[in-house]
Design a protein around this motif. Structure first.
Motif, mmCIF file in Angstrom:
data_model
loop_
_atom_site.group_PDB
_atom_site.id
_atom_site.type_symbol
_atom_site.label_atom_id
_atom_site.label_comp_id
_atom_site.label_asym_id
_atom_site.label_seq_id
_atom_site.Cartn_x
_atom_site.Cartn_y
_atom_site.Cartn_z
ATOM 1 N N ALA A 92 0.865 -1.186 0.000
ATOM 2 C CA ALA A 92 0.000 0.000 0.000
ATOM 3 C C ALA A 92 0.900 1.233 0.000
ATOM 4 N N VAL A 93 0.573 2.161 -0.878
ATOM 5 C CA VAL A 93 1.325 3.412 -0.958
ATOM 6 C C VAL A 93 0.516 4.479 -0.233
ATOM 7 N N VAL A 94 1.135 5.095 0.767
ATOM 8 C CA VAL A 94 0.454 6.137 1.544
ATOM 9 C C VAL A 94 0.715 7.473 0.868
ATOM 10 N N VAL A 95 -0.359 8.193 0.607
ATOM 11 C CA VAL A 95 -0.241 9.419 -0.181
ATOM 12 C C VAL A 95 -0.768 10.603 0.618
ATOM 13 N N HIS A 96 0.032 11.628 0.779
ATOM 14 C CA HIS A 96 -0.472 12.880 1.375
ATOM 15 C C HIS A 96 0.479 14.027 1.084
ATOM 16 N N SER A 97 0.123 15.207 1.530
ATOM 17 C CA SER A 97 0.974 16.360 1.287
ATOM 18 C C SER A 97 2.317 16.139 1.966
ATOM 19 N N ASP A 98 3.337 16.681 1.362
ATOM 20 C CA ASP A 98 4.710 16.444 1.810
ATOM 21 C C ASP A 98 5.019 17.352 3.003
ATOM 22 N N LEU A 99 4.702 16.878 4.188
ATOM 23 C CA LEU A 99 4.821 17.700 5.400
ATOM 24 C C LEU A 99 5.927 17.158 6.298
ATOM 25 N N GLU A 100 6.587 18.065 6.986
ATOM 26 C CA GLU A 100 7.635 17.625 7.915
ATOM 27 C C GLU A 100 7.029 17.387 9.290
ATOM 28 N N ARG A 101 7.337 16.246 9.871
ATOM 29 C CA ARG A 101 6.853 15.945 11.227
ATOM 30 C C ARG A 101 7.615 16.822 12.213
ATOM 31 N N THR A 102 6.902 17.484 13.112
ATOM 32 C CA THR A 102 7.576 18.378 14.057
ATOM 33 C C THR A 102 7.333 18.002 15.520
ATOM 34 N N GLY A 103 6.185 17.399 15.824
ATOM 35 C CA GLY A 103 5.860 17.167 17.236
ATOM 36 C C GLY A 103 5.733 15.693 17.555
ATOM 37 N N THR A 104 6.210 15.292 18.724
ATOM 38 C CA THR A 104 6.057 13.898 19.153
ATOM 39 C C THR A 104 5.527 13.858 20.586
ATOM 40 N N PHE A 105 4.885 12.764 20.910
ATOM 41 C CA PHE A 105 4.336 12.601 22.259
ATOM 42 C C PHE A 105 4.295 11.123 22.599
ATOM 43 N N GLU A 106 4.728 10.792 23.787
ATOM 44 C CA GLU A 106 4.674 9.405 24.232
ATOM 45 C C GLU A 106 4.517 9.416 25.746
ATOM 46 N N CYS A 107 3.737 8.503 26.264
ATOM 47 C CA CYS A 107 3.584 8.485 27.719
ATOM 48 C C CYS A 107 3.480 7.047 28.215
ATOM 49 N N SER A 108 3.255 6.884 29.520
ATOM 50 C CA SER A 108 3.285 5.547 30.103
ATOM 51 C C SER A 108 2.057 4.716 29.761
ATOM 52 N N ASN A 109 1.012 5.351 29.229
ATOM 53 C CA ASN A 109 -0.216 4.602 28.948
ATOM 54 C C ASN A 109 -0.271 4.215 27.467
ATOM 55 N N GLU A 110 -0.212 2.919 27.203
ATOM 56 C CA GLU A 110 -0.131 2.455 25.813
ATOM 57 C C GLU A 110 -1.405 2.774 25.019
ATOM 58 N N LEU A 111 -2.553 2.794 25.668
ATOM 59 C CA LEU A 111 -3.784 3.138 24.935
ATOM 60 C C LEU A 111 -3.740 4.601 24.498
ATOM 61 N N VAL A 112 -3.225 5.446 25.379
ATOM 62 C CA VAL A 112 -3.114 6.870 25.017
ATOM 63 C C VAL A 112 -2.111 7.034 23.872
ATOM 64 N N ASN A 113 -1.036 6.263 23.928
ATOM 65 C CA ASN A 113 -0.063 6.334 22.828
ATOM 66 C C ASN A 113 -0.696 5.922 21.508
ATOM 67 N N GLN A 114 -1.542 4.876 21.570
ATOM 68 C CA GLN A 114 -2.220 4.451 20.337
ATOM 69 C C GLN A 114 -3.190 5.532 19.866
ATOM 70 N N LEU A 115 -3.877 6.163 20.822
ATOM 71 C CA LEU A 115 -4.769 7.273 20.449
ATOM 72 C C LEU A 115 -3.953 8.359 19.731
ATOM 73 N N HIS A 116 -2.789 8.657 20.269
ATOM 74 C CA HIS A 116 -1.965 9.692 19.649
ATOM 75 C C HIS A 116 -1.525 9.281 18.244
ATOM 76 N N ARG A 117 -1.143 8.023 18.099
ATOM 77 C CA ARG A 117 -0.770 7.537 16.752
ATOM 78 C C ARG A 117 -1.973 7.643 15.812
ATOM 79 N N ASN A 118 -3.158 7.341 16.348
ATOM 80 C CA ASN A 118 -4.367 7.424 15.516
ATOM 81 C C ASN A 118 -4.609 8.860 15.050
#
Ligand code: BGC
Length: 766
Positions: free
Chosen positions: A308-334
């Motif tokens: 599968a080829v993922v297609v979107h505007s060519d944007l630079e990732r600037t912000g990251t977030f990770e915490c001790s709760n894996e469900l919250v991390n998945q929410l953030h990835r979502n």
């Protein structure tokens, strides 16, 4: 050179339609006697979408160019450095597709909203060593012919018949067969041409299948493990004329593709084999999917066969977030994936069904989150230029979608004439402001100033004699979880309260913008307007004890977050009442599009940290984490797009990829993560993580215009260890749990705070 080379090209269209995906070609000789090529630039655009090649090689990495803008006023062109591609005899080849210009748009079954003829406009300027410039522009000397694509539509998919491939069609020496013909010139005003401010759409990623299985009815289904936006590509060999069909869906229902949420979008690609080795990639469509059903694969399909080829505007990732709760991390990835799927040239509501429109309300609330996660400065500034163009042509009215395709679609006669809509039309003010806060560059405010002020003035004209914005149609707190699935507007929150608080925020931001840009008179005018709206709000919507009309979470959240409640008394009451309502609802989400982005901010800003954390960490439906527990890999349109029993919500608006409710990430970044701007663009940073029950550590970083800010904290036995890193030239106020503020400069700083446990217990016992 190129910007000053006058346009000599024409908008050309093939003399024959060739199944809606024609090829265009022009063979030419490089001018002799001027030395080597110093630089060659192609500028190109289209009515439709184009892919351009020189001597068979793609001129750039972009796909689906020129994207979708408000074509009536802004047709953007892309520029490509093609110096290395030219040879003494060269060919400029172009493939056209329907795209947004001529394909289907919106849910009314309509297509050709912008025109019925595809066109290409391109100019290749070749600058030689001696300064001579040779220009090769699209004109009547070009030829047109059929491509292998026999059908293409963004919603419905693409059909490619490999038997129709013509090798070498974009290379010198190709002799066009009898199907090739001439081109015609279309009327086109070059004043509409605009240089894009936004990056192009590109192939941003590749995802391999995680599982291939046979469905209960015997279909071959491929699971990519991630709801994404793009298409499949593969190389295959089989009998000539044999067809492979690929259908796409975001979810499964009863083990089969769940396509009902796509509504009328067919989202199906068909590939017809040539007999030799064929490479297929349907670049004139896109789909929102996690699952594909593949019919007709020759032999046994394996995970190595397709990607599968993922297609979107060519944007630079600037912000990251990770915490001790894996469900919250998945929410953030979502949330990140929701952005990726919906930032395909313009900010859309969803990427899969017969909609995919630039709904203004969705980005009005999501812009601060987007501007943290990615560098979206150019992307959103470009879209705002379209918003301003649409607005200008509509007498100051900001449409509910930009580009405004809906103005061409039939509306039921009982529908009122379009009018400004709270929160939705407010994208005109809130999005520029979010960009100003994130990037500290006032260009966006200057560019949008007229749009911002004319929106605010127009809404001023809509206020009732009472000073409230309480008439006309409003989406209001759209998709309140307590509304019936087929009545998404039927929210608990009074629409007048929602609209009037939004107007207050809008007038306040417009006043601040005017002051920043030195328009003193305007600043005072809009300040007074905000004060009038506030006074009316207090008079008509707030009762003596502080209760706000309709007494539900959204109205308190908005009143607090937008600062419409003066003095501490009303605000404290609103905070208490909000927290009480949140507790009473067992920490299930009770807000729709309007309240959701602001409720956690409102809770923490009034000291109700525990309620905010519990709201975020709740897993029952409706909640942010409920979809995560159901295996979601993107943010859903509805809290319960998939019901607990695994069936799809019967509402006809049931997307599994809508970023609006993901706006909670703004709170995660600022409050859990602790990073927010103290001055626009983060030249001064506020570092104020607020730990709460249920999360033991969080690592957050942001690449600001001044460098990367990093905040890491950990709770250990009730003690908080906080580490903050600042780039050169930046300064931060670090706010410690007790409220103590330490101002620090560049470098890494550690803070240890002992009595956080007491602080948390206090929150818990509230
Ligand atoms: C869209 C939303 C949008 C809403 C407005 C929906 O169909 O998908 O995201 O904001 O309509 O009413």
């Amino acid at each position: 050179m190129t910007p000053t080379t006058p346009w000599q090209a024409a908008m050309i269209t093939p003399a024959e339609d060739f199944d809606g995906a024609p090829l265009l070609r022009k063979e030419f000789q490089l001018a002799e006697g001027h030395g080597g090529i110093a630089r060659a630039t192609l500028r190109a655009t289209a009515f439709g979408v184009y892919e351009a090649f020189i001597n068979g090689a793609p001129v750039g990495d972009d796909v689906l160019s020129p994207g979708w803008s408000s074509y009536e006023w802004r047709l953007r062109y892309r520029s490509y450095d093609v110096t290395s591609l030219l040879t003494p005899t060269s060919v400029l080849g172009v493939e056209l597709g329907n795209g947004w210009y001529r394909g289907r748009l919106a849910w009314h079954g309509m297509s050709k909203l912008y025109g019925s003829e595809l066109g290409f406009f391109g100019q290749l300027d070749i600058e030689f060593e001696d300064g001579h410039i040779q220009s090769v522009g699209s004109d009547t000397t070009w030829q047109s012919g059929p491509s292998a694509t026999t059908f293409n539509d963004l919603y419905d998919g693409q059909t490619i018949d490999a038997r129709r491939n013509q090798n070498g069609w974009a290379q010198p020496g190709f002799s066009p067969g009898p199907h090739w013909t001439s081109v015609r010139v279309l009327e086109f005003d070059v004043d509409r041409l605009a240089e894009p401010v936004s990056p192009p759409v590109v192939r941003a990623d590749v995802v391999k299948p995680v599982e291939i299985f046979t469905s209960p009815t015997g279909k071959t289904v491929v699971d990519f493990g991630q709801n994404l936006v793009g298409w499949l590509r593969f190389t295959v060999q089989g009998e000539a004329g044999h067809a492979i069909t690929i259908r796409h869906a975001e979810v499964l229902e009863d083990g089969e593709l769940g396509v009902r949420p796509l509504r009328s979008a067919k989202a199906a690609d068909t590939f017809i084999l040539s007999g030799g080795e064929d490479f297929f990639e349907p670049t004139k469509t896109f789909h929102g999917f996690r699952y594909t059903e593949i019919t007709g694969w020759p032999g046994t399909l394996t995970a190595d066969d397709v990607e599968a080829v993922v297609v979107h505007s060519d944007l630079e990732r600037t912000g990251t977030f990770e915490c001790s709760n894996e469900l919250v991390n998945q929410l953030h990835r979502n949330i990140v994936w929701g952005l990726r799927g919906n930032f395909l040239d313009l900010p859309t509501d969803c990427p899969q069904r017969d909609e995919r429109l630039g709904w203004t309300g969705d980005i009005a609330v999501f812009a601060p989150t987007a501007a943290f996660l990615y560098d979206v400065k150019g992307f959103l500034q470009d879209w705002l230029l379209d918003l301003a163009a649409e607005q200008k042509a509509a007498d100051g009215l900001v449409p509910i979608t930009v580009p405004d395709a809906l103005k061409y679609c039939p509306q039921p006669p009982e529908f009122p004439a379009p009018e400004s809509s709270a929160l939705w039309s407010e994208a005109s003010v809130w999005v520029p402001w979010a960009l100003w806060e994130a990037y500290g560059d006032d260009t966006v405010l200057k560019n949008q100033y007229e749009s911002m002020t004319s929106h605010t003035r127009r809404v001023e004209g809509l206020l009732s004699p009472t000073g409230l914005w309480d008439t006309g149609f409003q989406f209001g707190d759209w998709l309140d979880p307590d509304a019936e699935p087929d009545k998404p507007w039927d929210a608990k929150a009074d629409t007048g309260v929602v609209a009037t608080t939004c107007m207050f925020r809008t007038a306040s931001i417009t006043a601040q913008t005017a002051r920043l840009l030195g328009h003193q008179d305007d600043a005072e005018y809009f300040d007074q307007l905000a004060a009038r709206v506030q006074a009316s709000f207090l008079e008509h919507y707030v009762s003596g004890d502080g209760t706000i009309s309709s007494d539900c979470t959204t109205v308190y959240a908005l009143a607090i977050a937008f600062g419409i409640l003066p003095g501490s008394g009303l605000r404290v009451f609103a905070g208490e009442r909000l927290a009480e309502l949140v507790r009473k609802n067992d920490y299930r989400v009770s807000t729709g599009f309007a309240g959701t982005p602001f409720i956690t901010h409102a809770l923490t800003d009034t000291g109700h940290v525990d309620e905010a954390y519990r709201l975020l960490l709740e897993e029952g439906c409706p909640s942010w984490l409920y979809p995560v527990t159901m295996g979601a890999t993107t943010v859903w349109e509805r809290w319960d797009s998939m019901l607990p029993d695994g069936t799809i919500n019967p509402g006809e608006m049931t997307s599994f990829n809508h970023y609006a409710l993901g706006a909670v990430a703004d709170w995660m970044h600022k409050t859990i993560g602790g990073i927010s701007p103290l001055a626009p663009g983060y030249s001064r940073v506020r570092i104020a993580p607020v730990p709460g029950q249920g999360i033991d550590w969080a690592n957050t970083s942001l690449k600001t215009p001044h460098g990367t800010v990093r905040v890491e904290w950990r709770l250990d036995d009730g003690a908080l260890a906080l580490e903050a890193t600042l780039p050169e030239g930046a300064e931060a106020d670090v706010v410690l749990p007790g409220g103590e503020i330490r101002t620090v400069q560049a470098g890494t700083h550690r803070f240890d705070h002992r009595n956080v446990a007491a602080h948390l217990d206090h929150q818990g016992s509230r």
